[in-house]
Write a protein that holds these residues in place. Sequence first.
Motif, PDB file in Angstrom:
ATOM      1  N   GLY A  50       9.231  -9.214 -14.217  1.00 40.88           N
ATOM      2  CA  GLY A  50       8.123  -8.365 -14.620  1.00 40.88           C
ATOM      3  C   GLY A  50       7.580  -8.770 -15.966  1.00 40.88           C
ATOM      4  O   GLY A  50       8.298  -9.365 -16.786  1.00 40.88           O
ATOM      5  N   ALA A  51       6.304  -8.473 -16.209  1.00 39.39           N
ATOM      6  CA  ALA A  51       5.700  -8.802 -17.500  1.00 39.39           C
ATOM      7  C   ALA A  51       4.514  -7.887 -17.750  1.00 39.39           C
ATOM      8  O   ALA A  51       3.879  -7.394 -16.811  1.00 39.39           O
ATOM      9  N   ARG A  52       4.220  -7.658 -19.019  1.00 38.60           N
ATOM     10  CA  ARG A  52       3.039  -6.906 -19.387  1.00 38.60           C
ATOM     11  C   ARG A  52       2.631  -7.291 -20.804  1.00 38.60           C
ATOM     12  O   ARG A  52       3.458  -7.715 -21.614  1.00 38.60           O
ATOM     13  N   ILE A  53       1.342  -7.138 -21.077  1.00 37.19           N
ATOM     14  CA  ILE A  53       0.784  -7.498 -22.376  1.00 37.19           C
ATOM     15  C   ILE A  53      -0.242  -6.444 -22.766  1.00 37.19           C
ATOM     16  O   ILE A  53      -1.082  -6.044 -21.951  1.00 37.19           O
ATOM     17  N   ILE A  54      -0.162  -5.981 -23.992  1.00 35.06           N
ATOM     18  CA  ILE A  54      -1.119  -5.004 -24.502  1.00 35.06           C
ATOM     19  C   ILE A  54      -1.484  -5.391 -25.928  1.00 35.06           C
ATOM     20  O   ILE A  54      -0.780  -6.176 -26.573  1.00 35.06           O
ATOM     21  N   GLY A  55      -2.611  -4.850 -26.412  1.00 35.07           N
ATOM     22  CA  GLY A  55      -2.971  -5.089 -27.796  1.00 35.07           C
ATOM     23  C   GLY A  55      -4.408  -5.514 -27.960  1.00 35.07           C
ATOM     24  O   GLY A  55      -5.201  -5.532 -27.015  1.00 35.07           O
ATOM     25  N   ASP A  56      -4.736  -5.889 -29.203  1.00 36.13           N
ATOM     26  CA  ASP A  56      -6.097  -6.280 -29.527  1.00 36.13           C
ATOM     27  C   ASP A  56      -6.057  -7.549 -30.367  1.00 36.13           C
ATOM     28  O   ASP A  56      -5.044  -8.256 -30.381  1.00 36.13           O
ATOM     29  N   ASP A  65      10.506  -8.768 -18.416  1.00 37.94           N
ATOM     30  CA  ASP A  65      11.753  -8.231 -17.870  1.00 37.94           C
ATOM     31  C   ASP A  65      12.564  -9.332 -17.192  1.00 37.94           C
ATOM     32  O   ASP A  65      12.032 -10.096 -16.368  1.00 37.94           O
ATOM     33  N   PHE A  66      13.865  -9.397 -17.508  1.00 36.99           N
ATOM     34  CA  PHE A  66      14.780 -10.382 -16.941  1.00 36.99           C
ATOM     35  C   PHE A  66      15.917  -9.685 -16.197  1.00 36.99           C
ATOM     36  O   PHE A  66      16.280  -8.544 -16.534  1.00 36.99           O
ATOM     37  N   ASP A  67      16.489 -10.393 -15.241  1.00 40.17           N
ATOM     38  CA  ASP A  67      17.602  -9.802 -14.495  1.00 40.17           C
ATOM     39  C   ASP A  67      18.879  -9.752 -15.315  1.00 40.17           C
ATOM     40  O   ASP A  67      19.804  -9.005 -14.999  1.00 40.17           O
ATOM     41  N   ARG A  68      18.960 -10.555 -16.373  1.00 38.46           N
ATOM     42  CA  ARG A  68      20.105 -10.500 -17.273  1.00 38.46           C
ATOM     43  C   ARG A  68      19.649 -10.983 -18.651  1.00 38.46           C
ATOM     44  O   ARG A  68      18.523 -11.454 -18.815  1.00 38.46           O
ATOM     45  N   GLU A  69      20.523 -10.902 -19.599  1.00 45.33           N
ATOM     46  CA  GLU A  69      20.142 -11.180 -20.985  1.00 45.33           C
ATOM     47  C   GLU A  69      19.777 -12.653 -21.189  1.00 45.33           C
ATOM     48  O   GLU A  69      20.589 -13.545 -20.908  1.00 45.33           O
ATOM     49  N   PRO A  70      18.572 -12.932 -21.670  1.00 48.36           N
ATOM     50  CA  PRO A  70      18.186 -14.324 -21.932  1.00 48.36           C
ATOM     51  C   PRO A  70      18.464 -14.698 -23.384  1.00 48.36           C
ATOM     52  O   PRO A  70      18.295 -13.892 -24.298  1.00 48.36           O
ATOM     53  N   ARG A  71      18.915 -15.910 -23.602  1.00 47.59           N
ATOM     54  CA  ARG A  71      18.909 -16.440 -24.960  1.00 47.59           C
ATOM     55  C   ARG A  71      17.570 -17.149 -25.135  1.00 47.59           C
ATOM     56  O   ARG A  71      17.036 -17.718 -24.184  1.00 47.59           O
ATOM     57  N   PHE A  72      17.020 -17.118 -26.315  1.00 52.15           N
ATOM     58  CA  PHE A  72      15.695 -17.703 -26.520  1.00 52.15           C
ATOM     59  C   PHE A  72      15.573 -18.218 -27.942  1.00 52.15           C
ATOM     60  O   PHE A  72      16.371 -17.878 -28.821  1.00 52.15           O
ATOM     61  N   SER A  73      14.585 -19.045 -28.162  1.00 54.07           N
ATOM     62  CA  SER A  73      14.263 -19.519 -29.502  1.00 54.07           C
ATOM     63  C   SER A  73      12.753 -19.625 -29.616  1.00 54.07           C
ATOM     64  O   SER A  73      12.046 -19.747 -28.617  1.00 54.07           O
ATOM     65  N   VAL A  74      12.286 -19.578 -30.836  1.00 55.82           N
ATOM     66  CA  VAL A  74      10.845 -19.550 -31.095  1.00 55.82           C
ATOM     67  C   VAL A  74      10.504 -20.595 -32.148  1.00 55.82           C
ATOM     68  O   VAL A  74      11.254 -20.782 -33.119  1.00 55.82           O
ATOM     69  N   HIS A  75       9.388 -21.307 -31.951  1.00 62.18           N
ATOM     70  CA  HIS A  75       8.844 -22.099 -33.045  1.00 62.18           C
ATOM     71  C   HIS A  75       7.326 -22.137 -32.956  1.00 62.18           C
ATOM     72  O   HIS A  75       6.735 -21.706 -31.963  1.00 62.18           O
ATOM     73  N   TYR A  76       6.719 -22.647 -34.000  1.00 60.74           N
ATOM     74  CA  TYR A  76       5.268 -22.631 -34.145  1.00 60.74           C
ATOM     75  C   TYR A  76       4.744 -24.057 -34.200  1.00 60.74           C
ATOM     76  O   TYR A  76       5.345 -24.942 -34.801  1.00 60.74           O
ATOM     77  N   ALA A 140      16.871   1.472 -17.651  1.00 55.17           N
ATOM     78  CA  ALA A 140      17.268   1.796 -16.283  1.00 55.17           C
ATOM     79  C   ALA A 140      18.478   0.993 -15.821  1.00 55.17           C
ATOM     80  O   ALA A 140      18.938   1.158 -14.688  1.00 55.17           O
ATOM     81  N   GLY A 141      18.975   0.116 -16.684  1.00 57.28           N
ATOM     82  CA  GLY A 141      20.148  -0.669 -16.334  1.00 57.28           C
ATOM     83  C   GLY A 141      19.868  -1.809 -15.375  1.00 57.28           C
ATOM     84  O   GLY A 141      20.780  -2.330 -14.735  1.00 57.28           O
ATOM     85  N   LYS A 142      18.606  -2.238 -15.272  1.00 57.95           N
ATOM     86  CA  LYS A 142      18.242  -3.306 -14.332  1.00 57.95           C
ATOM     87  C   LYS A 142      18.401  -4.699 -14.925  1.00 57.95           C
ATOM     88  O   LYS A 142      18.324  -5.691 -14.213  1.00 57.95           O
ATOM     89  N   GLY A 143      18.590  -4.775 -16.214  1.00 57.86           N
ATOM     90  CA  GLY A 143      18.690  -6.079 -16.853  1.00 57.86           C
ATOM     91  C   GLY A 143      18.325  -5.978 -18.316  1.00 57.86           C
ATOM     92  O   GLY A 143      18.690  -5.019 -18.995  1.00 57.86           O
ATOM     93  N   HIS A 144      17.582  -6.973 -18.804  1.00 61.43           N
ATOM     94  CA  HIS A 144      17.172  -7.001 -20.196  1.00 61.43           C
ATOM     95  C   HIS A 144      15.690  -7.339 -20.288  1.00 61.43           C
ATOM     96  O   HIS A 144      15.108  -7.919 -19.366  1.00 61.43           O
ATOM     97  N   ARG A 145      15.102  -6.987 -21.421  1.00 61.70           N
ATOM     98  CA  ARG A 145      13.705  -7.323 -21.638  1.00 61.70           C
ATOM     99  C   ARG A 145      13.552  -8.064 -22.961  1.00 61.70           C
ATOM    100  O   ARG A 145      14.261  -7.794 -23.939  1.00 61.70           O
ATOM    101  N   LEU A 146      12.624  -9.030 -22.952  1.00 63.52           N
ATOM    102  CA  LEU A 146      12.260  -9.763 -24.157  1.00 63.52           C
ATOM    103  C   LEU A 146      10.982  -9.137 -24.705  1.00 63.52           C
ATOM    104  O   LEU A 146       9.981  -9.036 -23.985  1.00 63.52           O
TER     105      LEU A 146
END
Length: 419
Positions: A50-56, A65-76, A140-146
């Motif tokens: 699942g995914a959603r985006i809001i804002g201006d 939304d992920f089924d389990r906890e994701p590890r991630f990294s960010v760069h620019y 809801a216990g379905k997984g994790h969200r980023l």
Amino acid sequence: MFKRARIAAKSATRRSTVARRIVAAALVTACLLPEVAGSAETRDPLLAYGARIIGDDARTRIVIDFDREPRFSVHYIANPERIVVDLPATAFGFPAKDLAARGLFKDIRYGKMDEGSARIVLTAARPVKLSLAKVQADEAGKGHRLVLDAEMIDKQAFADLVKTQSWKDQAEAVQTTSAIPAPEKTAPGDFVIAVDAGHGGIDTGAIGVDTKTEEKQVTLAFAKALTDRLNKEPGIKAFLTREDDEFLSLSQRVLIARQNHAGLFISLHADTLKQKDIRGATVYTISDKASDKLAADLAERENLSDQIAGKETVAEPPEVADILLDLTRRETQAFSISLAESVLNSFRDQVGTINNPHRHAGFRVLQAPDVPSILLELGFLSNAEDEKRLLDETWRGKIADLLTEAVKRYRTAVMANGG
């Protein structure tokens, strides 16, 4: 037709060994990237369901939304301003419209990078930074969200982010070519051909006007058909630069061909144009000056493939670039032109082509200094008739047959003249 090839063959015989030694170290340094320990995910891929985006245009939030906890990294990455989020192997199972660009972002792409990693690339409409980037358990216990919260900043602040960030331990700060495809059961004297399916993974390429089919799917289907057909010919061994929906940088494609000692490199594409009435095949060869605006525009788009995937492009030193260009021109350009002419001779009265179907420009994927290379536009996904044919299995087989005949004639002529 092969006058140029005869001239080049004599030159290549004298200098090809020297040329390989000159450029080998430079190309390996520029193209062969180090392996990152622990980048491959040994478990089943994550599922982003699942995914959603809001804002201006001042603040934008993205939630995935992920089924389990994701590890991630960010760069620019700058020029243009992008935020790159690296993940382990991930299957993206949500509708594309759920993460359509809005707010601070003018383009959002996501997909597979290799067997062990995936990537999300957020191209910003103005300089941005992530004020929040965290993973939290789903209530809801379905997984994790980023959760990613982006906010606008000024150009200097973004430049400072790019300058001061650390690339160490980033899951996908570099790409690897540790698992290089190779032709099976190659015998001494076999004519080896690298068949390159354009785009892949996060880089979808063009999109069909009617069916919305992605170019990366079209090129892979054609590449597989052509490879299978070529391998039916005695003395010819063809292999794919990518065998599935995987992202490869332009330099990796070149390196894969060279490390497998390919005698030819054929890159397959199916682009789109603003002029939807233009249809037909085109064959491109490399040149430091484009033959026309259409070729120049296409080369510019294709050369942006690495940026679409959020890769930081590292330019070769000027002296290395000059050596590569000079050797390309001296050792392989005539062979590439001869191959292009052979392909168009096969297509004559069999396959429709655009006006002036042999064109040239500075395609980075054709830069191998010692591998004759062409980029073949099979047709245009922006044209309804071309799109229909590009998805036709029978027509795909016909093209594979015609290309095989072109390769056989090329090989016979070059070998007869000492190539």
